[in-house]
Write a protein that holds these residues in place. Structure first.
Motif, short mmCIF file in Angstrom:
data_model
loop_
_atom_site.label_atom_id
_atom_site.label_comp_id
_atom_site.label_asym_id
_atom_site.label_seq_id
_atom_site.Cartn_x
_atom_site.Cartn_y
_atom_site.Cartn_z
N ASN A 1 -83.60 45.60 -41.74
CA ASN A 1 -83.40 45.31 -40.31
C ASN A 1 -83.02 43.85 -40.12
OD1 ASN A 1 -84.06 47.88 -39.51
ND2 ASN A 1 -86.20 47.40 -39.00
N ARG A 2 -83.70 42.99 -40.87
CA ARG A 2 -83.41 41.57 -40.76
C ARG A 2 -82.04 41.25 -41.34
NH1 ARG A 2 -88.76 38.09 -42.20
NH2 ARG A 2 -87.45 36.41 -41.47
N LEU A 3 -81.67 41.96 -42.42
CA LEU A 3 -80.35 41.76 -43.00
C LEU A 3 -79.28 42.16 -41.98
CD1 LEU A 3 -78.36 41.22 -45.30
CD2 LEU A 3 -78.81 43.52 -46.16
N ASP A 4 -79.53 43.26 -41.28
CA ASP A 4 -78.59 43.74 -40.27
C ASP A 4 -78.37 42.66 -39.20
OD1 ASP A 4 -76.96 45.87 -39.33
OD2 ASP A 4 -78.41 46.22 -37.73
N ALA A 5 -79.46 42.10 -38.70
CA ALA A 5 -79.39 41.05 -37.68
C ALA A 5 -78.65 39.83 -38.23
CB ALA A 5 -80.79 40.67 -37.22
N TYR B 1 -72.94 41.75 -49.82
CA TYR B 1 -73.23 41.33 -51.20
C TYR B 1 -73.65 39.85 -51.24
CZ TYR B 1 -72.38 40.30 -56.14
OH TYR B 1 -72.51 39.89 -57.45
N GLN B 2 -72.89 39.02 -50.52
CA GLN B 2 -73.22 37.58 -50.46
C GLN B 2 -74.63 37.33 -49.96
OE1 GLN B 2 -70.59 35.19 -48.09
NE2 GLN B 2 -68.84 35.64 -49.43
N ALA B 3 -75.07 38.17 -49.02
CA ALA B 3 -76.41 38.00 -48.44
C ALA B 3 -77.50 38.10 -49.52
CB ALA B 3 -76.65 39.04 -47.35
N PHE B 4 -77.19 38.77 -50.64
CA PHE B 4 -78.17 38.93 -51.72
C PHE B 4 -78.04 37.87 -52.82
CE2 PHE B 4 -78.44 43.13 -49.84
CZ PHE B 4 -79.78 43.46 -49.99
N ASP C 1 -78.42 30.27 -49.80
CA ASP C 1 -78.49 29.90 -48.38
C ASP C 1 -78.65 31.15 -47.51
OD1 ASP C 1 -78.24 27.19 -48.84
OD2 ASP C 1 -76.04 27.26 -48.79
N GLN C 2 -77.85 32.17 -47.86
CA GLN C 2 -77.90 33.42 -47.09
C GLN C 2 -79.26 34.11 -47.25
OE1 GLN C 2 -75.09 35.09 -45.53
NE2 GLN C 2 -74.23 33.05 -45.60
N LEU C 3 -79.66 34.28 -48.50
CA LEU C 3 -80.90 35.02 -48.80
C LEU C 3 -82.09 34.43 -48.04
CD1 LEU C 3 -81.79 37.38 -50.95
CD2 LEU C 3 -82.97 35.47 -52.02
N SER C 4 -82.16 33.09 -48.04
CA SER C 4 -83.31 32.45 -47.40
C SER C 4 -83.29 32.64 -45.89
CB SER C 4 -83.38 30.96 -47.76
OG SER C 4 -82.31 30.28 -47.14
N GLN C 5 -82.12 33.02 -45.34
CA GLN C 5 -82.03 33.19 -43.89
C GLN C 5 -82.51 34.55 -43.41
OE1 GLN C 5 -78.14 32.06 -42.31
NE2 GLN C 5 -78.13 30.33 -43.73
N TRP C 6 -82.60 35.53 -44.31
CA TRP C 6 -83.00 36.85 -43.80
C TRP C 6 -84.08 37.55 -44.62
CZ3 TRP C 6 -82.64 41.33 -46.68
CH2 TRP C 6 -81.86 41.26 -47.85
N PHE C 7 -84.25 37.18 -45.90
CA PHE C 7 -85.09 38.01 -46.76
C PHE C 7 -86.57 37.93 -46.38
CE2 PHE C 7 -87.09 39.79 -50.47
CZ PHE C 7 -86.19 40.73 -50.91
N GLY C 8 -87.26 39.04 -46.57
CA GLY C 8 -88.70 39.11 -46.31
C GLY C 8 -88.98 40.01 -45.13
N PRO C 9 -90.11 40.71 -45.18
CA PRO C 9 -90.48 41.55 -44.04
C PRO C 9 -90.92 40.68 -42.86
CG PRO C 9 -92.17 41.64 -45.74
CD PRO C 9 -91.07 40.76 -46.26
N TRP D 1 -92.82 37.01 -42.67
CA TRP D 1 -92.66 36.29 -43.93
C TRP D 1 -91.32 35.58 -43.96
CZ3 TRP D 1 -96.29 36.55 -48.06
CH2 TRP D 1 -97.37 37.41 -47.82
N SER D 2 -91.27 34.42 -44.63
CA SER D 2 -90.02 33.68 -44.78
C SER D 2 -89.82 33.32 -46.23
CB SER D 2 -90.06 32.38 -43.97
OG SER D 2 -90.39 32.65 -42.63
N VAL D 3 -88.55 33.06 -46.56
CA VAL D 3 -88.22 32.59 -47.90
C VAL D 3 -87.66 31.17 -47.77
CG1 VAL D 3 -86.72 32.95 -49.90
CG2 VAL D 3 -87.78 34.92 -48.78
#
Lengths: 114, 144
Positions: A96-100, B18-21, B25-33, B36-38
């Protein structure tokens, strides 16, 4: 569910002999000699496996030293399923967060182009 | 043995997904439930086969609560495939958990297919697995 507790359960389940022992116990209680039958390993080795399973709470053993039968405990196995469900929920929220995040990025790209 | 299987469509080209993974820079902006933050400074990614992906998830409410992740990127095809394995340590030894991410192009959108496992689940599943392995041992014994 505490992770370390689940680690003990999964460590116990990681071994094929121990899974086979659980499979046998799913059919009914058995003692060490009966449990050892399908395997080419010694009784002390089976006893060690039973100890690991008992510590993980996957089996219970009767106190009777003469006929020390083991029986299956189902509750920790349900915890193991819960563990996977935990991961499912983790990924649901995560995606969900990835989508946003992707929507934000696309908006940014559009703004840069205009 | 069972595995977690998820699939989801993202309204973005797969290069972006793919870049998001693989982009720190990308990963730290969204990853985690949620909750939680990365932190960016915990993310280290070597995006090539045999490379690695390491980061730490930090609980927003209690930063002392952390959950580190450290995976080896065993397979990697840019914009198509990411396979990472992680050693899970238990008191009885370690076992390897695999995360497989496929990025499929669907008319400019991306279908992400996620598989993670193994997870032992039902008694039945273990029974099958357990019996199969003991039959294999028995076969080997009888073949001597």
């Amino acid at each position: 569910v505490a992770t370390d507790r689940l680690s003990v359960i999964f460590a116990a389940l990681a071994d094929p002999t121990r899974r086979a022992i659980l499979a046998r116990l799913a059919e009914g209680d058995a003692n060490v000699t009966e449990l050892a039958e399908p395997f080419a390993i010694s009784l002390p080795a089976i006893s060690r496996h039973l100890k690991v399973l008992e510590q993980a709470g996957l089996i219970a053993r009767s106190r009777n030293a003469q006929w020390r039968s083991s029986s299956l405990r189902a509750a920790p196995l349900r915890e193991a399923t819960a563990w996977m469900e935990g991961y499912r929920q983790f990924w649901d929220e995560n995606l969900n967060r990835l989508d946003a995040h992707l929507k934000r990025r696309l908006r940014e790209q559009e703004e840069q182009q205009t | 043995m069972s595995e977690l299987f998820l699939t989801r469509i993202f309204e973005a080209p797969r290069e972006l997904v793919y870049q998001a993974f693989v982009d720190p820079d990308q990963l730290s902006q969204w990853f985690g439930p949620v909750g939680w933050s990365v932190p960016r400074d915990t993310v280290q990614i070597d995006a090539r086969p045999g490379g690695y992906q390491r980061f730490v998830m930090v609980n927003d409410a209690d930063p002392a609560m952390t959950s580190p992740a450290s995976g080896v990127l065993t397979e990697l095809i840019p914009n198509e495939l990411l396979v990472a394995t992680e050693e899970v340590t238990t008191p009885d030894g370690t076992y390897t958990m695999t995360l497989r991410l496929e990025f499929h192009d669907e008319d400019g959108k991306t279908r992400l297919v996620l598989r993670q496992g193994p997870f032992d689940d039902t008694v039945e599943g273990q029974a099958r697995e357990g019996w199969m392995s003991s039959f294999t041992k028995l076969d080997a014994l009888l073949a001597r």
